[in-house]
Design a protein around this motif. Structure first.
Motif, mmCIF file in Angstrom:
data_model
loop_
_atom_site.group_PDB
_atom_site.id
_atom_site.type_symbol
_atom_site.label_atom_id
_atom_site.label_comp_id
_atom_site.label_asym_id
_atom_site.label_seq_id
_atom_site.Cartn_x
_atom_site.Cartn_y
_atom_site.Cartn_z
ATOM 1 N N TYR A 229 1.043 -1.531 -0.124
ATOM 2 C CA TYR A 229 0.606 -0.087 -0.197
ATOM 3 C C TYR A 229 1.165 1.402 0.329
ATOM 4 N N ASP A 230 0.474 2.106 -1.009
ATOM 5 C CA ASP A 230 0.798 3.307 -0.471
ATOM 6 C C ASP A 230 -0.150 3.912 -0.154
ATOM 7 N N GLY A 231 0.206 4.408 1.446
ATOM 8 C CA GLY A 231 -0.898 4.941 2.400
ATOM 9 C C GLY A 231 -2.303 4.709 2.438
ATOM 10 N N GLN A 232 -3.666 4.850 1.304
ATOM 11 C CA GLN A 232 -4.635 3.740 1.460
ATOM 12 C C GLN A 232 -4.561 3.131 0.835
ATOM 13 N N THR A 233 -3.750 3.793 -0.764
ATOM 14 C CA THR A 233 -4.292 3.003 -2.492
ATOM 15 C C THR A 233 -3.644 1.451 -2.581
ATOM 16 N N LYS A 234 -3.870 0.560 -3.106
ATOM 17 C CA LYS A 234 -2.703 -0.387 -3.073
ATOM 18 C C LYS A 234 -2.414 -0.462 -4.201
ATOM 19 N N LEU A 235 -0.938 -0.722 -4.429
ATOM 20 C CA LEU A 235 -0.735 -0.708 -5.429
ATOM 21 C C LEU A 235 -0.397 -2.276 -5.971
ATOM 22 N N GLU A 245 9.371 -10.817 -0.205
ATOM 23 C CA GLU A 245 9.312 -11.793 -0.239
ATOM 24 C C GLU A 245 7.666 -12.121 0.277
ATOM 25 N N CYS A 246 6.772 -11.156 -0.251
ATOM 26 C CA CYS A 246 5.390 -11.664 0.126
ATOM 27 C C CYS A 246 4.551 -11.665 -1.087
ATOM 28 N N ILE A 247 4.058 -13.157 -1.217
ATOM 29 C CA ILE A 247 3.645 -14.023 -2.670
ATOM 30 C C ILE A 247 2.410 -13.611 -3.250
ATOM 31 N N GLY A 248 2.111 -12.541 -1.554
ATOM 32 C CA GLY A 248 0.563 -12.179 -2.477
ATOM 33 C C GLY A 248 -0.974 -12.579 -2.231
ATOM 34 N N CYS A 249 -0.668 -14.129 -1.772
ATOM 35 C CA CYS A 249 -1.647 -15.041 -1.992
ATOM 36 C C CYS A 249 -2.553 -14.274 -1.021
ATOM 37 N N GLU A 250 -2.134 -14.028 -0.236
ATOM 38 C CA GLU A 250 -3.924 -13.062 0.607
ATOM 39 C C GLU A 250 -4.848 -13.916 1.344
ATOM 40 N N ALA A 251 -3.831 -14.663 1.985
ATOM 41 C CA ALA A 251 -3.719 -16.047 2.811
ATOM 42 C C ALA A 251 -4.430 -14.851 4.075
ATOM 43 N N CYS A 252 -3.410 -14.185 4.652
ATOM 44 C CA CYS A 252 -4.208 -12.915 5.713
ATOM 45 C C CYS A 252 -5.125 -12.078 5.521
ATOM 46 N N VAL A 253 -5.498 -12.290 4.412
ATOM 47 C CA VAL A 253 -6.633 -11.161 4.237
ATOM 48 C C VAL A 253 -7.587 -11.794 4.382
#
Ligand code: SF4
Ligand code: SF4
Length: 464
Positions: A229-235, A245-253
Protein backbone atom coordinates in the motif's frame (compact mmCIF):
# COMPACT_ATOMS: atom_id res chain seq x y z
CA UNK A 1 17.83 -17.06 4.87
CA UNK A 2 16.07 -20.19 3.61
CA UNK A 3 15.15 -22.73 6.31
CA UNK A 4 13.84 -26.28 6.18
CA UNK A 5 10.01 -25.93 5.80
CA UNK A 6 9.40 -28.84 8.21
CA UNK A 7 11.49 -27.16 10.88
CA UNK A 8 9.73 -23.83 10.48
CA UNK A 9 6.25 -25.39 10.72
CA UNK A 10 7.11 -27.84 13.50
CA UNK A 11 8.41 -25.11 15.80
CA UNK A 12 5.27 -23.07 15.60
CA UNK A 13 2.13 -23.55 17.72
CA UNK A 14 -0.55 -21.53 15.95
CA UNK A 15 -1.74 -18.50 17.90
CA UNK A 16 -5.31 -19.73 17.30
CA UNK A 17 -4.65 -22.83 19.42
CA UNK A 18 -3.16 -20.76 22.21
CA UNK A 19 -6.11 -18.37 22.04
CA UNK A 20 -8.66 -21.19 22.26
CA UNK A 21 -6.92 -22.52 25.38
CA UNK A 22 -6.93 -19.00 26.89
CA UNK A 23 -10.64 -18.59 26.04
CA UNK A 24 -11.43 -21.91 27.74
CA UNK A 25 -9.52 -20.90 30.89
CA UNK A 26 -11.11 -17.41 31.01
CA UNK A 27 -14.61 -18.86 30.45
CA UNK A 28 -14.23 -21.51 33.15
CA UNK A 29 -12.95 -18.90 35.62
CA UNK A 30 -15.82 -16.49 34.80
CA UNK A 31 -18.40 -19.28 35.18
CA UNK A 32 -17.04 -20.88 38.33
CA UNK A 33 -15.94 -17.82 40.33
CA UNK A 34 -19.47 -16.67 41.38
CA UNK A 35 -20.11 -20.13 42.91
CA UNK A 36 -17.04 -20.04 45.16
CA UNK A 37 -17.74 -18.70 48.63
CA UNK A 38 -15.43 -18.31 51.60
CA UNK A 39 -17.16 -17.46 54.90
CA UNK A 40 -20.28 -16.87 52.79
CA UNK A 41 -18.53 -14.14 50.80
CA UNK A 42 -17.82 -14.06 47.06
CA UNK A 43 -14.68 -13.11 45.18
CA UNK A 44 -16.57 -10.21 43.60
CA UNK A 45 -20.19 -9.30 44.15
CA UNK A 46 -21.86 -5.92 43.90
CA UNK A 47 -25.32 -6.57 45.29
CA UNK A 48 -27.74 -3.66 44.88
CA UNK A 49 -30.40 -5.89 46.38
CA UNK A 50 -28.53 -6.40 49.67
CA UNK A 51 -26.53 -3.18 49.40
CA UNK A 52 -23.32 -5.09 49.75
CA UNK A 53 -19.93 -5.37 48.11
CA UNK A 54 -17.91 -8.59 48.30
CA UNK A 55 -14.32 -8.24 47.33
CA UNK A 56 -11.63 -10.90 47.61
CA UNK A 57 -14.07 -12.94 49.76
CA UNK A 58 -14.56 -10.06 52.22
CA UNK A 59 -17.89 -8.37 52.72
CA UNK A 60 -18.25 -4.60 52.68
CA UNK A 61 -21.31 -2.55 53.35
CA UNK A 62 -22.46 0.24 51.00
CA UNK A 63 -21.28 2.72 53.65
CA UNK A 64 -17.80 1.31 53.14
CA UNK A 65 -17.71 2.15 49.45
CA UNK A 66 -14.70 4.38 50.08
CA UNK A 67 -12.87 1.32 48.69
CA UNK A 68 -14.45 1.85 45.28
CA UNK A 69 -12.07 4.65 44.17
CA UNK A 70 -9.11 2.34 44.86
CA UNK A 71 -10.73 -0.40 42.82
CA UNK A 72 -11.43 1.97 39.94
CA UNK A 73 -7.90 3.40 40.06
CA UNK A 74 -6.43 -0.13 39.98
CA UNK A 75 -8.78 -1.12 37.15
CA UNK A 76 -7.97 1.91 34.96
CA UNK A 77 -4.23 1.76 35.65
CA UNK A 78 -4.22 -1.95 34.79
CA UNK A 79 -5.98 -1.19 31.49
CA UNK A 80 -3.43 1.55 30.69
CA UNK A 81 -0.55 -0.74 31.66
CA UNK A 82 -1.83 -3.69 29.65
CA UNK A 83 -2.48 -1.54 26.60
CA UNK A 84 0.93 0.14 26.73
CA UNK A 85 2.62 -3.23 27.08
CA UNK A 86 0.55 -5.51 24.87
CA UNK A 87 -1.55 -3.23 22.66
CA UNK A 88 -4.91 -4.86 21.98
CA UNK A 89 -4.03 -8.07 23.78
CA UNK A 90 -7.32 -7.94 25.72
CA UNK A 91 -9.36 -7.71 22.50
CA UNK A 92 -7.87 -10.79 20.90
CA UNK A 93 -7.28 -12.98 23.92
CA UNK A 94 -9.93 -12.38 26.57
CA UNK A 95 -12.68 -10.00 25.45
CA UNK A 96 -16.13 -11.66 25.71
CA UNK A 97 -17.08 -10.13 22.33
CA UNK A 98 -14.22 -11.98 20.61
CA UNK A 99 -14.92 -15.21 22.51
CA UNK A 100 -18.63 -14.97 21.58
CA UNK A 101 -17.85 -14.38 17.90
CA UNK A 102 -15.46 -17.35 17.83
CA UNK A 103 -18.17 -19.54 19.37
CA UNK A 104 -20.90 -18.34 17.01
CA UNK A 105 -19.03 -17.86 13.73
CA UNK A 106 -16.27 -20.48 13.99
CA UNK A 107 -17.83 -23.19 16.15
CA UNK A 108 -21.57 -23.02 15.46
CA UNK A 109 -21.72 -21.63 11.90
CA UNK A 110 -18.54 -23.12 10.44
CA UNK A 111 -17.76 -26.35 12.30
CA UNK A 112 -21.22 -27.51 13.42
CA UNK A 113 -23.61 -26.27 10.75
CA UNK A 114 -21.13 -25.77 7.90
CA UNK A 115 -22.87 -22.59 6.78
CA UNK A 116 -19.44 -21.10 6.19
CA UNK A 117 -16.96 -22.97 4.07
CA UNK A 118 -13.91 -23.04 6.36
CA UNK A 119 -12.00 -21.10 8.96
CA UNK A 120 -9.41 -19.97 6.43
CA UNK A 121 -11.88 -17.72 4.66
CA UNK A 122 -14.01 -15.47 6.83
CA UNK A 123 -14.88 -13.16 3.95
CA UNK A 124 -17.44 -15.56 2.48
CA UNK A 125 -20.97 -14.99 3.70
CA UNK A 126 -23.15 -17.90 4.77
CA UNK A 127 -24.40 -20.19 1.99
CA UNK A 128 -28.03 -19.10 1.94
CA UNK A 129 -29.43 -21.94 4.06
CA UNK A 130 -31.83 -19.94 6.23
CA UNK A 131 -32.99 -22.98 8.23
CA UNK A 132 -29.42 -23.67 9.29
CA UNK A 133 -28.90 -20.00 10.02
CA UNK A 134 -32.00 -19.99 12.26
CA UNK A 135 -30.73 -23.11 14.04
CA UNK A 136 -27.42 -21.31 14.55
CA UNK A 137 -29.16 -18.30 16.08
CA UNK A 138 -31.22 -20.54 18.40
CA UNK A 139 -28.09 -22.41 19.53
CA UNK A 140 -26.35 -19.11 20.14
CA UNK A 141 -29.38 -17.73 22.04
CA UNK A 142 -29.05 -20.67 24.49
CA UNK A 143 -25.37 -19.86 25.06
CA UNK A 144 -26.22 -16.15 25.29
CA UNK A 145 -28.69 -16.94 28.09
CA UNK A 146 -25.89 -18.67 30.02
CA UNK A 147 -23.54 -15.72 29.33
CA UNK A 148 -26.17 -13.20 30.50
CA UNK A 149 -26.83 -15.26 33.67
CA UNK A 150 -23.09 -15.49 34.28
CA UNK A 151 -22.82 -11.69 34.02
CA UNK A 152 -25.72 -11.22 36.46
CA UNK A 153 -24.20 -13.60 39.02
CA UNK A 154 -21.70 -10.86 39.84
CA UNK A 155 -24.64 -8.68 40.93
CA UNK A 156 -27.19 -11.26 42.08
CA UNK A 157 -25.29 -14.24 43.56
CA UNK A 158 -26.15 -17.69 42.13
CA UNK A 159 -27.67 -18.86 45.46
CA UNK A 160 -30.27 -16.05 45.18
CA UNK A 161 -30.45 -15.97 41.37
CA UNK A 162 -31.88 -19.48 41.00
CA UNK A 163 -34.25 -19.02 43.95
CA UNK A 164 -35.57 -15.80 42.40
CA UNK A 165 -35.95 -17.40 38.97
CA UNK A 166 -37.96 -20.27 40.45
CA UNK A 167 -40.52 -17.61 41.34
CA UNK A 168 -40.43 -15.32 38.27
CA UNK A 169 -43.73 -13.53 38.96
CA UNK A 170 -42.22 -11.99 42.09
CA UNK A 171 -38.94 -11.09 40.39
CA UNK A 172 -40.11 -9.57 37.15
CA UNK A 173 -37.30 -6.99 37.11
CA UNK A 174 -34.59 -9.67 37.27
CA UNK A 175 -36.31 -11.74 34.59
CA UNK A 176 -36.66 -8.62 32.40
CA UNK A 177 -32.96 -7.70 32.81
CA UNK A 178 -31.92 -11.29 32.03
CA UNK A 179 -34.03 -11.38 28.87
CA UNK A 180 -32.80 -7.89 27.87
CA UNK A 181 -29.10 -8.79 28.26
CA UNK A 182 -29.62 -12.10 26.42
CA UNK A 183 -31.39 -10.33 23.54
CA UNK A 184 -28.60 -7.77 23.34
CA UNK A 185 -25.89 -10.47 23.23
CA UNK A 186 -27.79 -12.29 20.45
CA UNK A 187 -28.24 -9.05 18.45
CA UNK A 188 -24.63 -8.03 19.03
CA UNK A 189 -23.02 -11.32 18.05
CA UNK A 190 -25.36 -12.19 15.17
CA UNK A 191 -25.87 -8.75 13.57
CA UNK A 192 -23.32 -6.25 14.91
CA UNK A 193 -20.48 -8.77 14.81
CA UNK A 194 -17.04 -7.10 14.48
CA UNK A 195 -18.76 -3.74 13.87
CA UNK A 196 -19.19 -3.65 17.63
CA UNK A 197 -15.39 -3.40 18.02
CA UNK A 198 -15.07 -0.72 15.33
CA UNK A 199 -18.09 1.50 16.03
CA UNK A 200 -19.37 0.77 19.56
CA UNK A 201 -16.51 -0.24 21.85
CA UNK A 202 -14.95 2.88 23.46
CA UNK A 203 -11.80 0.99 24.42
CA UNK A 204 -10.93 0.41 20.75
CA UNK A 205 -11.06 4.17 20.12
CA UNK A 206 -8.79 5.28 22.97
CA UNK A 207 -6.16 2.54 22.79
CA UNK A 208 -3.86 4.03 20.20
CA UNK A 209 -3.02 7.04 22.40
CA UNK A 210 -1.47 4.61 24.90
CA UNK A 211 0.72 2.92 22.32
CA UNK A 212 4.42 3.69 21.97
CA UNK A 213 7.13 2.29 19.72
CA UNK A 214 7.70 -0.62 22.10
CA UNK A 215 4.03 -1.66 22.36
CA UNK A 216 3.51 -5.09 20.83
CA UNK A 217 1.06 -5.20 17.94
CA UNK A 218 0.30 -7.32 14.90
CA UNK A 219 2.75 -5.97 12.31
CA UNK A 220 3.47 -6.83 8.70
CA UNK A 221 7.20 -6.76 8.00
CA UNK A 222 7.28 -4.39 5.06
CA UNK A 223 11.08 -4.49 4.94
CA UNK A 224 11.01 -8.21 4.10
CA UNK A 225 7.57 -8.56 2.57
CA UNK A 226 7.57 -5.47 0.40
CA UNK A 227 5.27 -2.48 0.01
CA UNK A 228 1.65 -3.31 -0.86
CA UNK A 229 0.00 0.00 0.00
CA UNK A 230 0.99 3.58 -0.60
CA UNK A 231 -1.09 5.32 2.03
CA UNK A 232 -4.66 4.25 1.26
CA UNK A 233 -3.86 3.16 -2.32
CA UNK A 234 -3.25 -0.52 -2.98
CA UNK A 235 -0.36 -0.94 -5.38
CA UNK A 236 -1.23 -4.55 -6.21
CA UNK A 237 -1.86 -8.02 -4.74
CA UNK A 238 1.87 -8.49 -4.29
CA UNK A 239 4.87 -6.16 -4.12
CA UNK A 240 6.27 -4.79 -7.34
CA UNK A 241 9.90 -5.60 -6.49
CA UNK A 242 10.99 -9.18 -7.15
CA UNK A 243 13.21 -9.51 -4.05
CA UNK A 244 10.19 -8.85 -1.74
CA UNK A 245 9.06 -12.00 0.04
CA UNK A 246 5.26 -11.56 0.13
CA UNK A 247 3.82 -13.81 -2.56
CA UNK A 248 0.47 -12.01 -2.65
CA UNK A 249 -1.55 -15.11 -1.69
CA UNK A 250 -3.75 -12.94 0.53
CA UNK A 251 -4.28 -15.81 2.97
CA UNK A 252 -3.83 -13.16 5.67
CA UNK A 253 -6.68 -11.09 4.20
CA UNK A 254 -9.13 -13.96 3.68
CA UNK A 255 -8.76 -15.26 7.22
CA UNK A 256 -9.19 -11.87 8.93
CA UNK A 257 -12.47 -11.76 10.92
CA UNK A 258 -12.61 -7.96 10.68
CA UNK A 259 -12.06 -7.95 6.91
CA UNK A 260 -8.91 -5.86 6.80
CA UNK A 261 -5.51 -6.18 5.15
CA UNK A 262 -2.84 -5.91 7.83
CA UNK A 263 -0.27 -5.13 5.14
CA UNK A 264 -1.78 -1.63 5.09
CA UNK A 265 -0.43 -0.97 8.61
CA UNK A 266 -2.08 -0.68 12.02
CA UNK A 267 -5.84 -0.21 11.80
CA UNK A 268 -8.58 0.44 14.34
CA UNK A 269 -10.42 -2.68 13.15
CA UNK A 270 -7.58 -5.06 14.07
CA UNK A 271 -8.57 -7.02 17.19
CA UNK A 272 -5.16 -8.62 17.64
CA UNK A 273 -6.41 -12.16 16.99
CA UNK A 274 -3.24 -13.03 15.05
CA UNK A 275 -5.12 -15.25 12.60
CA UNK A 276 -3.26 -13.43 9.79
CA UNK A 277 0.06 -14.31 11.40
CA UNK A 278 -0.95 -17.99 11.61
CA UNK A 279 -2.02 -17.91 7.94
CA UNK A 280 1.23 -16.31 6.82
CA UNK A 281 3.28 -18.66 9.03
CA UNK A 282 1.80 -21.57 7.09
CA UNK A 283 2.36 -20.01 3.68
CA UNK A 284 5.88 -18.82 4.39
CA UNK A 285 6.67 -21.95 6.38
CA UNK A 286 6.04 -24.04 3.27
CA UNK A 287 8.68 -21.89 1.57
CA UNK A 288 11.05 -22.41 4.48
CA UNK A 289 10.69 -18.84 5.71
CA UNK A 290 9.48 -17.09 8.85
CA UNK A 291 6.08 -15.38 8.86
CA UNK A 292 5.89 -11.85 7.50
CA UNK A 293 3.25 -10.91 10.11
CA UNK A 294 4.39 -11.04 13.70
CA UNK A 295 3.32 -10.03 17.16
CA UNK A 296 6.07 -7.61 17.98
CA UNK A 297 6.81 -3.93 18.47
CA UNK A 298 7.55 -1.45 15.71
CA UNK A 299 10.96 -0.74 17.26
CA UNK A 300 11.84 -4.40 17.61
CA UNK A 301 10.96 -5.03 13.97
CA UNK A 302 13.05 -2.08 12.87
CA UNK A 303 16.10 -2.84 15.01
CA UNK A 304 15.71 -6.67 14.87
CA UNK A 305 16.27 -6.69 18.65
CA UNK A 306 13.98 -8.26 21.30
CA UNK A 307 10.96 -6.24 22.47
CA UNK A 308 11.74 -3.89 25.34
CA UNK A 309 9.05 -4.79 27.91
CA UNK A 310 10.67 -3.12 30.92
CA UNK A 311 10.80 0.55 30.02
CA UNK A 312 10.09 3.70 32.04
CA UNK A 313 6.35 3.80 31.25
CA UNK A 314 5.61 0.17 32.03
CA UNK A 315 7.75 0.21 35.20
CA UNK A 316 6.00 3.42 36.34
CA UNK A 317 2.58 1.78 35.83
CA UNK A 318 3.68 -1.31 37.76
CA UNK A 319 4.89 0.80 40.69
CA UNK A 320 1.70 2.90 40.85
CA UNK A 321 -0.53 -0.21 40.58
CA UNK A 322 1.47 -1.91 43.36
CA UNK A 323 1.07 1.17 45.59
CA UNK A 324 -2.71 1.25 44.93
CA UNK A 325 -3.00 -2.49 45.71
CA UNK A 326 -1.07 -2.09 48.98
CA UNK A 327 -3.29 0.89 49.92
CA UNK A 328 -6.40 -1.19 49.15
CA UNK A 329 -5.07 -4.11 51.21
CA UNK A 330 -4.37 -1.77 54.15
CA UNK A 331 -7.86 -0.27 53.92
CA UNK A 332 -9.32 -3.79 53.81
CA UNK A 333 -7.54 -4.79 57.01
CA UNK A 334 -8.94 -1.70 58.73
CA UNK A 335 -12.45 -2.84 57.90
CA UNK A 336 -14.84 -2.44 60.86
CA UNK A 337 -17.06 -5.32 61.86
CA UNK A 338 -20.00 -3.11 62.79
CA UNK A 339 -21.04 0.35 61.66
CA UNK A 340 -21.93 3.28 63.87
CA UNK A 341 -22.86 6.83 62.96
CA UNK A 342 -23.45 9.29 65.77
CA UNK A 343 -25.39 12.53 65.33
CA UNK A 344 -26.31 14.96 68.03
CA UNK A 345 -29.91 16.11 68.26
CA UNK A 346 -30.68 19.80 67.77
CA UNK A 347 -31.09 20.45 71.50
CA UNK A 348 -27.69 21.29 73.03
CA UNK A 349 -28.49 19.93 76.48
CA UNK A 350 -31.27 19.63 79.03
CA UNK A 351 -31.01 20.43 82.75
CA UNK A 352 -33.21 18.43 85.13
CA UNK A 353 -33.36 19.17 88.87
CA UNK A 354 -34.22 16.49 91.37
CA UNK A 355 -34.04 16.86 95.20
CA UNK A 356 -31.91 19.96 94.85
CA UNK A 357 -29.38 18.27 92.54
CA UNK A 358 -28.88 18.99 88.86
CA UNK A 359 -28.69 16.44 86.09
CA UNK A 360 -27.35 17.54 82.66
CA UNK A 361 -28.47 15.46 79.68
CA UNK A 362 -27.21 15.36 76.08
CA UNK A 363 -29.17 13.46 73.42
CA UNK A 364 -27.80 11.68 70.33
CA UNK A 365 -29.04 9.55 67.46
CA UNK A 366 -27.00 6.39 66.92
CA UNK A 367 -27.36 4.63 63.57
CA UNK A 368 -26.05 1.14 64.23
CA UNK A 369 -25.59 -1.57 61.66
CA UNK A 370 -24.82 -5.23 62.07
CA UNK A 371 -22.63 -6.08 59.05
CA UNK A 372 -22.24 -9.69 60.19
CA UNK A 373 -24.09 -12.78 59.04
CA UNK A 374 -25.34 -13.56 62.59
CA UNK A 375 -27.58 -11.67 64.97
CA UNK A 376 -25.75 -9.73 67.69
CA UNK A 377 -26.62 -7.77 70.83
CA UNK A 378 -24.86 -4.44 71.09
CA UNK A 379 -24.13 -1.97 73.82
CA UNK A 380 -21.63 0.80 74.40
CA UNK A 381 -19.80 2.76 77.03
CA UNK A 382 -18.37 6.25 77.42
CA UNK A 383 -14.71 6.88 78.21
CA UNK A 384 -15.54 9.50 80.89
CA UNK A 385 -16.77 7.71 84.04
CA UNK A 386 -18.61 10.85 85.23
CA UNK A 387 -20.95 10.54 82.24
CA UNK A 388 -23.60 7.83 82.51
CA UNK A 389 -26.03 6.27 80.04
CA UNK A 390 -29.66 7.19 80.73
CA UNK A 391 -31.06 5.68 77.58
CA UNK A 392 -31.23 2.97 76.24
CA UNK A 393 -31.46 1.04 79.48
CA UNK A 394 -30.99 -2.35 77.81
CA UNK A 395 -28.65 -3.67 75.09
CA UNK A 396 -29.81 -3.46 71.47
CA UNK A 397 -30.51 -6.58 69.44
CA UNK A 398 -29.87 -6.27 65.67
CA UNK A 399 -30.45 -9.10 63.22
CA UNK A 400 -27.83 -10.16 60.66
CA UNK A 401 -27.25 -7.35 58.16
CA UNK A 402 -29.83 -5.16 59.95
CA UNK A 403 -29.76 -1.48 60.90
CA UNK A 404 -31.27 0.29 63.89
CA UNK A 405 -31.72 3.94 64.79
CA UNK A 406 -31.35 4.38 68.54
CA UNK A 407 -31.98 7.52 70.60
CA UNK A 408 -29.25 7.72 73.21
CA UNK A 409 -29.27 10.01 76.23
CA UNK A 410 -26.12 10.58 78.30
CA UNK A 411 -26.18 12.39 81.60
CA UNK A 412 -23.95 13.71 84.33
CA UNK A 413 -24.59 14.89 87.88
CA UNK A 414 -21.02 16.18 88.27
CA UNK A 415 -19.71 19.65 87.56
CA UNK A 416 -17.56 18.73 84.59
CA UNK A 417 -16.35 22.29 84.05
CA UNK A 418 -16.90 25.38 86.12
CA UNK A 419 -17.32 28.11 83.52
CA UNK A 420 -19.80 30.94 83.97
CA UNK A 421 -19.78 32.63 80.61
CA UNK A 422 -20.23 29.92 77.98
CA UNK A 423 -21.31 26.33 77.41
CA UNK A 424 -18.36 23.94 77.11
CA UNK A 425 -18.17 21.10 74.54
CA UNK A 426 -16.15 18.25 76.02
CA UNK A 427 -14.55 15.59 73.82
CA UNK A 428 -15.74 12.11 74.66
CA UNK A 429 -15.25 8.72 73.05
CA UNK A 430 -18.05 6.18 72.57
CA UNK A 431 -17.01 2.53 72.43
CA UNK A 432 -19.73 0.34 70.94
CA UNK A 433 -19.44 -3.44 70.81
CA UNK A 434 -21.25 -6.74 70.43
CA UNK A 435 -21.73 -8.20 73.91
CA UNK A 436 -21.18 -11.73 72.63
CA UNK A 437 -17.96 -10.95 70.71
CA UNK A 438 -16.46 -7.79 72.16
CA UNK A 439 -12.95 -8.72 71.07
CA UNK A 440 -13.75 -8.82 67.35
CA UNK A 441 -16.78 -6.59 66.97
CA UNK A 442 -16.28 -3.13 68.34
CA UNK A 443 -15.88 0.43 67.08
CA UNK A 444 -14.96 3.77 68.63
CA UNK A 445 -16.39 7.13 67.69
CA UNK A 446 -15.50 10.63 68.87
CA UNK A 447 -18.25 13.04 69.77
CA UNK A 448 -18.88 15.83 72.29
CA UNK A 449 -20.84 16.26 75.49
CA UNK A 450 -21.95 19.86 76.03
CA UNK A 451 -21.80 21.03 79.62
CA UNK A 452 -23.80 24.23 80.30
CA UNK A 453 -22.41 27.46 81.70
CA UNK A 454 -22.83 27.53 85.51
CA UNK A 455 -25.27 30.40 85.37
CA UNK A 456 -27.78 28.11 83.61
CA UNK A 457 -27.36 25.42 86.24
CA UNK A 458 -27.88 27.92 89.05
CA UNK A 459 -30.97 29.25 87.27
CA UNK A 460 -32.43 25.72 87.04
CA UNK A 461 -31.63 25.01 90.69
CA UNK A 462 -33.27 28.24 91.82
CA UNK A 463 -36.51 27.26 90.06
CA UNK A 464 -36.72 24.00 92.00
S1 SF4 B 1 -0.18 -14.42 3.92
FE1 SF4 B 1 1.89 -13.64 3.95
S2 SF4 B 1 2.63 -14.05 1.91
FE2 SF4 B 1 0.43 -14.22 1.77
S3 SF4 B 1 -0.24 -12.18 1.20
FE3 SF4 B 1 -0.29 -12.25 3.42
S4 SF4 B 1 1.69 -11.43 4.00
FE4 SF4 B 1 1.88 -11.99 1.84
S1 SF4 C 1 -5.43 -8.05 10.89
FE1 SF4 C 1 -7.26 -9.25 11.10
S2 SF4 C 1 -6.54 -11.33 11.34
FE2 SF4 C 1 -4.79 -10.02 11.69
S3 SF4 C 1 -4.78 -9.74 13.89
FE3 SF4 C 1 -5.90 -8.05 13.04
S4 SF4 C 1 -8.01 -8.71 13.12
FE4 SF4 C 1 -6.80 -10.54 13.38
Amino acid sequence: MQLNPNDVLANKTPYAQKRYITYAIVTVIALVLPFIRINDNHFFLLSFDKKQLNLLFTSFDMQELYLMPFLLIIMFLSIFFLTTLGGRVWCGWACPQTVFRVLYRDLIQTKLLRIRKNLRDRQKKFDGNYVKKAIGVILWACLALIAASNFLWYFVPPEDFFTYLSNPSEHKLLVGILIGITAFIVFDVVYLAENFCVYVCPYARIQSVMFDNDTIQVIYDEQRGGKIYDGQTKLGRKPLTSESECIGCEACVHICPTHIDIRKGMQLECINCLECSDACSKVMGNLGKETLISWTSAKSLQTRKPVNYFRFRTIAYMVVIAVAIVALALMTTKKENMLLNINRTTELYKIEVDNGKFNVENAYTFLMQNTQKQEHIYYFDVNDTRIKITRPAAPIKIKAGGKKKVIVVLNTRDTLVNVNTKDTPLDIKINAYALDDKKNISVSRDTIFVFPKMVEIRKALSKD
